[in-house]
Design an enzyme around this catalytic site. Structure first.
Site, PDB file in Angstrom:
ATOM      1  CB  SER A   1      12.317   0.962 -10.775  1.00 55.73           C
ATOM      2  OG  SER A   1      11.210   0.919  -9.908  1.00 55.73           O
TER       3      SER A   1
ATOM      4  CE1 TYR B   1       9.061  -0.845 -15.088  1.00 54.16           C
ATOM      5  CE2 TYR B   1       8.518  -1.413 -12.817  1.00 54.16           C
ATOM      6  CZ  TYR B   1       9.071  -0.546 -13.734  1.00 54.16           C
ATOM      7  OH  TYR B   1       9.657   0.617 -13.288  1.00 54.16           O
TER       8      TYR B   1
ATOM      9  CE  LYS C   1      12.691   0.011 -15.280  1.00 51.64           C
ATOM     10  NZ  LYS C   1      13.212   0.864 -16.352  1.00 51.64           N
TER      11      LYS C   1
HETATM   12  C1  UD1 Z   1       4.518   1.404  -8.824  1.00 54.96           C
HETATM   13  C2  UD1 Z   1       4.938   0.044  -9.323  1.00 54.96           C
HETATM   14  C3  UD1 Z   1       6.441  -0.009  -9.375  1.00 54.96           C
HETATM   15  C4  UD1 Z   1       6.967   1.090 -10.291  1.00 54.96           C
HETATM   16  C5  UD1 Z   1       6.448   2.452  -9.804  1.00 54.96           C
HETATM   17  C6  UD1 Z   1       6.795   3.508 -10.827  1.00 54.96           C
HETATM   18  C7  UD1 Z   1       3.169  -1.520  -8.706  1.00 54.96           C
HETATM   19  C8  UD1 Z   1       2.803  -2.687  -7.867  1.00 54.96           C
HETATM   20  N1  UD1 Z   1       4.395  -0.987  -8.476  1.00 54.96           N
HETATM   21  O1  UD1 Z   1       5.054   1.571  -7.537  1.00 54.96           O
HETATM   22  O2  UD1 Z   1       6.856  -1.253  -9.867  1.00 54.96           O
HETATM   23  O3  UD1 Z   1       8.363   1.117 -10.286  1.00 54.96           O
HETATM   24  O4  UD1 Z   1       5.024   2.405  -9.680  1.00 54.96           O
HETATM   25  O5  UD1 Z   1       6.531   4.772 -10.321  1.00 54.96           O
HETATM   26  O6  UD1 Z   1       2.410  -1.072  -9.552  1.00 54.96           O
HETATM   27  N2  UD1 Z   1      -2.348   3.650  -4.716  1.00 54.96           N
HETATM   28  C9  UD1 Z   1      -3.686   3.750  -4.390  1.00 54.96           C
HETATM   29  N3  UD1 Z   1      -4.576   3.968  -5.406  1.00 54.96           N
HETATM   30  C10 UD1 Z   1      -4.202   4.107  -6.714  1.00 54.96           C
HETATM   31  C11 UD1 Z   1      -2.823   4.001  -7.029  1.00 54.96           C
HETATM   32  C12 UD1 Z   1      -1.930   3.767  -6.004  1.00 54.96           C
HETATM   33  O7  UD1 Z   1      -4.060   3.630  -3.224  1.00 54.96           O
HETATM   34  O8  UD1 Z   1      -5.072   4.292  -7.577  1.00 54.96           O
HETATM   35  C13 UD1 Z   1      -1.369   3.437  -3.618  1.00 54.96           C
HETATM   36  C14 UD1 Z   1      -0.548   2.159  -3.759  1.00 54.96           C
HETATM   37  O9  UD1 Z   1      -1.208   1.078  -3.144  1.00 54.96           O
HETATM   38  C15 UD1 Z   1       0.755   2.554  -3.052  1.00 54.96           C
HETATM   39  C16 UD1 Z   1       0.862   4.065  -3.340  1.00 54.96           C
HETATM   40  O10 UD1 Z   1      -0.443   4.498  -3.672  1.00 54.96           O
HETATM   41  O11 UD1 Z   1       0.644   2.386  -1.661  1.00 54.96           O
HETATM   42  C17 UD1 Z   1       1.797   4.379  -4.494  1.00 54.96           C
HETATM   43  O12 UD1 Z   1       1.398   3.619  -5.624  1.00 54.96           O
HETATM   44  P1  UD1 Z   1       2.052   3.851  -7.081  1.00 54.96           P
HETATM   45  O13 UD1 Z   1       2.035   5.291  -7.414  1.00 54.96           O
HETATM   46  O14 UD1 Z   1       1.372   2.916  -8.014  1.00 54.96           O
HETATM   47  O15 UD1 Z   1       3.564   3.452  -6.873  1.00 54.96           O
HETATM   48  P2  UD1 Z   1       4.212   2.075  -6.339  1.00 54.96           P
HETATM   49  O16 UD1 Z   1       3.193   1.081  -6.001  1.00 54.96           O
HETATM   50  O17 UD1 Z   1       5.179   2.437  -5.274  1.00 54.96           O
END
Ligand code: UD1
Length: 371
Positions: free
Chosen positions: A133, A157, A161
């Site tokens: 990842s 997690y 990895k």
């Molecule tokens: C997350 C995980 C990462 C994992 C990946 C799998 C965390 C900190 N990281 O990555 O370890 O490998 O998923 O796909 O959880 N966001 C919002 N609101 C939400 C959800 C997300 O604003 O309800 C934002 C987050 O702050 C980020 C973006 O959307 O900026 C993407 O978030 P997300 O889909 O959770 O992915 P990652 O954080 O990149």
């Protein structure tokens, strides 16, 4: 094709989101697939639907419910069949839960992997593709992230990895017959264009697009945006979203690469190379779905990075693979899946009425023809 037809490939975690899409692409490419999955965080319905989508290739898919840590069961599977390679998706992936329950993550992800590698070695199957990842890049000092960028982990997690990548490198070092490809996924989103398979997380979704899709179908009132004070174009986090079908095709390319005698233990980013903010993603989803996504601004989520996107040159050059789909197609297919299956695979038939007989024949064929 002649060569692939004779190959049995084992997929661990093949009933999950990325796994199920990869099973379909492999079947359509002519491989014979055995899926094992403990179904802890996935549904057997996904396998049934893949089988239906695979049409004349459906007989090349076999499913067994099995936990990777059940060594006797794995032993007996490897004794009954010869596998050319294994694609190892099986594992837990919720960052927050991994902080609360580290032992559960180390037990599942590490013991599961070690057991699998031991059984593979004992049966002379030494070709592996592993689901790593972009989380291993932590908060990158520089973007795009290249395969040589510094690695770090902010939670258990992510550490599973990193550890697994190291285990794979050590294994190859100890025995050069091992051919291993570590695929670092960026942010997989979207669904198969048919709308029959997609992401179906249990409980409250952790990731952006599953949450957006649940808001769109009325299951949740609003999306909480984690942070709007980042140094990005609009203050929200920037990620490299990749269509899950492109990601699945990346596995087909990796399997082909394993046949290259010069391969050792190699790592490849699977991303698009483009950064998209949370607000841009929401806007794209609203445009294709016609649904308004109410937003609530909140503070940053602990452990989140500001901007993460991939350098894609190595995968393009060496795997001969490049993502084809853009953000609009990702959102279109996400919405197609969500609107047909608002409650996922296990929803009640009234609420979730997506089964193949309902799909016009030309639409199914259209979907498959794209792949
Ligand atoms: C997350 C995980 C990462 C994992 C990946 C799998 C965390 C900190 N990281 O990555 O370890 O490998 O998923 O796909 O959880 N966001 C919002 N609101 C939400 C959800 C997300 O604003 O309800 C934002 C987050 O702050 C980020 C973006 O959307 O900026 C993407 O978030 P997300 O889909 O959770 O992915 P990652 O954080 O990149």
């Amino acid at each position: 094709m002649v060569e692939t037809m004779s190959q049995n490939i084992l997929l661990t975690g093949g009933a999950g989101y990325i796994g199920s899409h990869t099973v379909l692409q492999l079947l359509l490419s002519g491989y014979k697939i055995v899926v094992i999955d403990n179904l802890d965080n996935s549904s057997a319905v996904a396998i049934k639907r893949v089988q239906e989508l695979a049409g004349r290739h459906a007989h090349n898919l076999e499913f067994q419910q099995m936990d990777l840590r059940d060594k006797p069961a794995l032993e007996s599977l490897f004794s009954s069949k010869k596998f050319s390679a294994v694609i190892h998706f099986g594992g837990l992936k919720a960052v927050g839960e991994s902080v609360q329950k580290p032992l559960k993550y180390y037990n599942n992800n590490l013991i599961g992997t070690i057991t699998l590698l031991e059984v593979m070695a004992a049966h002379g199957c030494k070709k592996l593709v592993f689901s790593s990842s972009a989380t291993v890049y932590g908060w990158p000092k520089e973007v795009p992230c290249t395969e040589e960028s510094p690695l770090s982990a902010a939670n258990p997690y992510g550490r599973t990895k990193l550890f697994t990548e190291d285990i794979c490198r050590d294994l190859h070092q100890s025995d050069s017959e091992w051919k291993i490809i570590l695929l670092r996924y960026f942010n997989p989103v979207g669904a198969h264009p048919s709308g029959y398979i997609g992401e179906d997380p249990r409980g409250i979704p952790n990731n952006l697009m599953p949450f957006v899709q649940q808001v769109a179908v009325g299951r949740r009132p609003a999306l909480t945006v984690f942070g709007n004070d980042y140094l990005t174009k609009d203050g929200t986090g920037v990620r490299d979203y990749i269509h899950v079908v492109d990601l699945a095709d990346g596995h087909v390319a990796a399997l082909k690469k394993l046949a290259d005698p010069s391969i050792g233990c190699e790592v490849y980013n699977l991303g698009t190379g483009k950064g998209t903010s949370v607000l841009e993603m929401v806007a794209a989803f609203e445009k294709v779905s016609g649904k308004k996504i109410p937003l609530k601004m909140a503070g940053r989520r602990p452990g989140d990075a500001e901007t993460v996107y991939a350098a894609t040159a190595k995968a393009e050059r060496e795997l001969n693979w490049k993502a084809k789909y853009g953000i609009e197609e990702m959102c279109r297919d996400q919405w197609n899946w969500a609107s047909r299956n608002p409650y996922g695979y296990e929803g009640s038939p009234q609420k979730s009425a997506c089964f193949l007989p309902c799909l016009p024949r030309n639409q199914v064929q259209g979907c498959l023809a794209q792949n």
